[in-house]
Design a protein around this motif. Structure first.
Motif, PDB file in Angstrom:
ATOM      1  N   ARG A 143      78.365 -18.448  36.468  1.00 27.02           N
ATOM      2  CA  ARG A 143      77.254 -16.865  37.009  1.00 27.02           C
ATOM      3  C   ARG A 143      75.794 -17.665  37.064  1.00 27.02           C
ATOM      4  N   ALA A 144      75.344 -18.929  36.679  1.00 25.20           N
ATOM      5  CA  ALA A 144      74.135 -19.393  36.126  1.00 25.20           C
ATOM      6  C   ALA A 144      74.085 -20.038  37.783  1.00 25.20           C
ATOM      7  N   VAL A 145      75.123 -21.132  38.529  1.00 26.40           N
ATOM      8  CA  VAL A 145      74.633 -21.344  39.647  1.00 26.40           C
ATOM      9  C   VAL A 145      75.340 -21.083  40.654  1.00 26.40           C
ATOM     10  N   LYS A 146      75.838 -19.433  40.405  1.00 23.74           N
ATOM     11  CA  LYS A 146      76.346 -18.565  41.875  1.00 23.74           C
ATOM     12  C   LYS A 146      75.030 -18.155  41.549  1.00 23.74           C
ATOM     13  N   ASN A 147      73.622 -17.167  40.998  1.00 20.32           N
ATOM     14  CA  ASN A 147      72.963 -15.925  40.610  1.00 20.32           C
ATOM     15  C   ASN A 147      71.566 -17.046  41.138  1.00 20.32           C
ATOM     16  N   ASP A 148      71.230 -17.736  40.512  1.00 25.67           N
ATOM     17  CA  ASP A 148      70.140 -18.737  40.823  1.00 25.67           C
ATOM     18  C   ASP A 148      69.945 -18.990  41.357  1.00 25.67           C
ATOM     19  N   PRO A 149      68.863 -19.592  42.357  1.00 25.80           N
ATOM     20  CA  PRO A 149      68.926 -20.504  44.158  1.00 25.80           C
ATOM     21  C   PRO A 149      68.483 -21.973  43.356  1.00 25.80           C
ATOM     22  N   ASN A 150      67.454 -21.972  42.787  1.00 24.17           N
ATOM     23  CA  ASN A 150      67.050 -23.255  42.095  1.00 24.17           C
ATOM     24  C   ASN A 150      67.690 -23.876  41.731  1.00 24.17           C
ATOM     25  N   LEU A 151      68.949 -23.284  40.766  1.00 21.42           N
ATOM     26  CA  LEU A 151      69.246 -23.714  39.782  1.00 21.42           C
ATOM     27  C   LEU A 151      70.686 -24.590  41.038  1.00 21.42           C
ATOM     28  N   SER A 152      70.821 -23.927  41.372  1.00 23.91           N
ATOM     29  CA  SER A 152      71.659 -24.282  42.961  1.00 23.91           C
ATOM     30  C   SER A 152      71.693 -25.121  43.260  1.00 23.91           C
ATOM     31  N   ARG A 153      70.665 -25.160  43.974  1.00 21.83           N
ATOM     32  CA  ARG A 153      69.933 -26.419  44.630  1.00 21.83           C
ATOM     33  C   ARG A 153      69.769 -27.352  43.862  1.00 21.83           C
ATOM     34  N   GLN A 154      69.649 -27.522  42.729  1.00 21.96           N
ATOM     35  CA  GLN A 154      69.786 -28.683  42.117  1.00 21.96           C
ATOM     36  C   GLN A 154      71.048 -28.965  42.102  1.00 21.96           C
ATOM     37  N   GLN A 155      72.404 -28.316  41.788  1.00 23.61           N
ATOM     38  CA  GLN A 155      73.531 -28.690  41.577  1.00 23.61           C
ATOM     39  C   GLN A 155      73.970 -29.312  42.701  1.00 23.61           C
ATOM     40  N   LEU A 156      74.627 -29.139  44.289  1.00 26.09           N
ATOM     41  CA  LEU A 156      73.799 -29.471  45.053  1.00 26.09           C
ATOM     42  C   LEU A 156      74.090 -30.779  44.574  1.00 26.09           C
ATOM     43  N   SER A 157      72.265 -30.607  45.228  1.00 30.65           N
ATOM     44  CA  SER A 157      71.324 -32.403  45.343  1.00 30.65           C
ATOM     45  C   SER A 157      71.898 -32.867  44.556  1.00 30.65           C
ATOM     46  N   TYR A 158      72.139 -33.192  43.142  1.00 33.54           N
ATOM     47  CA  TYR A 158      73.043 -34.093  42.215  1.00 33.54           C
ATOM     48  C   TYR A 158      74.181 -33.943  42.690  1.00 33.54           C
ATOM     49  N   ILE A 159      75.397 -33.219  43.284  1.00 30.84           N
ATOM     50  CA  ILE A 159      76.784 -33.387  43.636  1.00 30.84           C
ATOM     51  C   ILE A 159      76.595 -34.106  45.013  1.00 30.84           C
ATOM     52  N   LEU A 160      75.395 -34.049  45.845  1.00 31.32           N
ATOM     53  CA  LEU A 160      75.908 -34.562  46.905  1.00 31.32           C
ATOM     54  C   LEU A 160      75.059 -35.576  47.560  1.00 31.32           C
ATOM     55  N   SER A 161      74.533 -36.209  45.885  1.00 31.01           N
ATOM     56  CA  SER A 161      73.352 -36.698  46.265  1.00 31.01           C
ATOM     57  C   SER A 161      73.755 -39.192  46.557  1.00 31.01           C
ATOM     58  N   GLY A 162      75.190 -38.913  47.151  1.00 28.88           N
ATOM     59  CA  GLY A 162      75.814 -40.127  47.170  1.00 28.88           C
ATOM     60  C   GLY A 162      76.085 -40.851  46.226  1.00 28.88           C
ATOM     61  N   ASN A 163      75.411 -40.897  44.905  1.00 26.57           N
ATOM     62  CA  ASN A 163      75.852 -42.369  44.357  1.00 26.57           C
ATOM     63  C   ASN A 163      77.009 -42.854  43.879  1.00 26.57           C
ATOM     64  N   ASN A 164      77.865 -41.622  43.591  1.00 24.52           N
ATOM     65  CA  ASN A 164      79.360 -41.547  42.779  1.00 24.52           C
ATOM     66  C   ASN A 164      80.325 -40.703  43.102  1.00 24.52           C
ATOM     67  N   HIS A 165      81.451 -41.148  44.423  1.00 24.27           N
ATOM     68  CA  HIS A 165      81.789 -40.310  44.825  1.00 24.27           C
ATOM     69  C   HIS A 165      83.075 -39.258  44.256  1.00 24.27           C
ATOM     70  N   TRP A 166      83.090 -39.836  42.582  1.00 27.79           N
ATOM     71  CA  TRP A 166      83.786 -39.003  41.753  1.00 27.79           C
ATOM     72  C   TRP A 166      83.018 -37.633  41.639  1.00 27.79           C
ATOM     73  N   ILE A 167      81.781 -37.508  41.921  1.00 25.97           N
ATOM     74  CA  ILE A 167      80.917 -36.478  41.059  1.00 25.97           C
ATOM     75  C   ILE A 167      81.150 -35.111  41.986  1.00 25.97           C
ATOM     76  N   ILE A 168      81.735 -35.902  44.018  1.00 25.21           N
ATOM     77  CA  ILE A 168      81.726 -34.308  44.177  1.00 25.21           C
ATOM     78  C   ILE A 168      82.705 -33.906  43.719  1.00 25.21           C
ATOM     79  N   CYS A 169      83.821 -35.207  43.489  1.00 26.65           N
ATOM     80  CA  CYS A 169      85.706 -34.158  42.734  1.00 26.65           C
ATOM     81  C   CYS A 169      85.285 -33.257  42.234  1.00 26.65           C
ATOM     82  N   ASP A 170      84.910 -33.917  40.880  1.00 25.10           N
ATOM     83  CA  ASP A 170      84.239 -33.375  39.441  1.00 25.10           C
ATOM     84  C   ASP A 170      83.975 -32.572  39.535  1.00 25.10           C
TER      85      ASP A 170
END
Length: 119
Positions: free
Chosen positions: A81-108
């Motif tokens: 719910r927090a990720v879905k409803n909070d645009p700032n948190l969602s952006r932070q989460q997406l930035s972390y997921i898509l950072s490109g440092n580790n491909h397993w992060i996207i999968c997980d």
């Protein structure tokens, strides 16, 4: 994962692996039906990562998790719910997921991608 007789660890891990791919609506519908009957909260949390693929009604799925009687499932629901409803948190989460440092992060973190309207 849908076989109630299978080992709990196997069921949880298979759900996490399945969350890395797009599932057919028929299978998601079956998982949604089995979710309510599943007694193990760890399996339910893993199933929740699949159910959010139902983008058209993932708000209903999140609400079902947030108000679930088990605390473990409610925690997952609150995170979704927090990720879905909070645009700032969602952006932070997406930035972390898509950072490109580790491909397993996207999968997980695939379930979180289903909450973002850009995907």
């Amino acid at each position: 994962m849908l076989d109630a007789a299978a080992d709990t660890y196997l069921r949880v891990q298979s759900a996490y692996l399945l969350s890395r791919i797009e599932l057919k609506p028929q299978l998601l519908s079956e998982i949604n039906k089995k979710f309510a009957k599943e007694p193990n909260p760890y399996i339910q949390v893993a199933m929740a990562g699949l159910l959010v693929q139902l983008r058209r009604n993932n708000s209903e799925i999140v609400q079902k998790l947030v108000f679930h009687p088990n605390e473990k499932v409610r925690e997952a629901g609150r995170l979704f719910r927090a990720v879905k409803n909070d645009p700032n948190l969602s952006r932070q989460q997406l930035s972390y997921i898509l950072s490109g440092n580790n491909h397993w992060i996207i999968c997980d973190n695939m379930p979180f991608l289903h909450f973002n309207e850009q995907f």
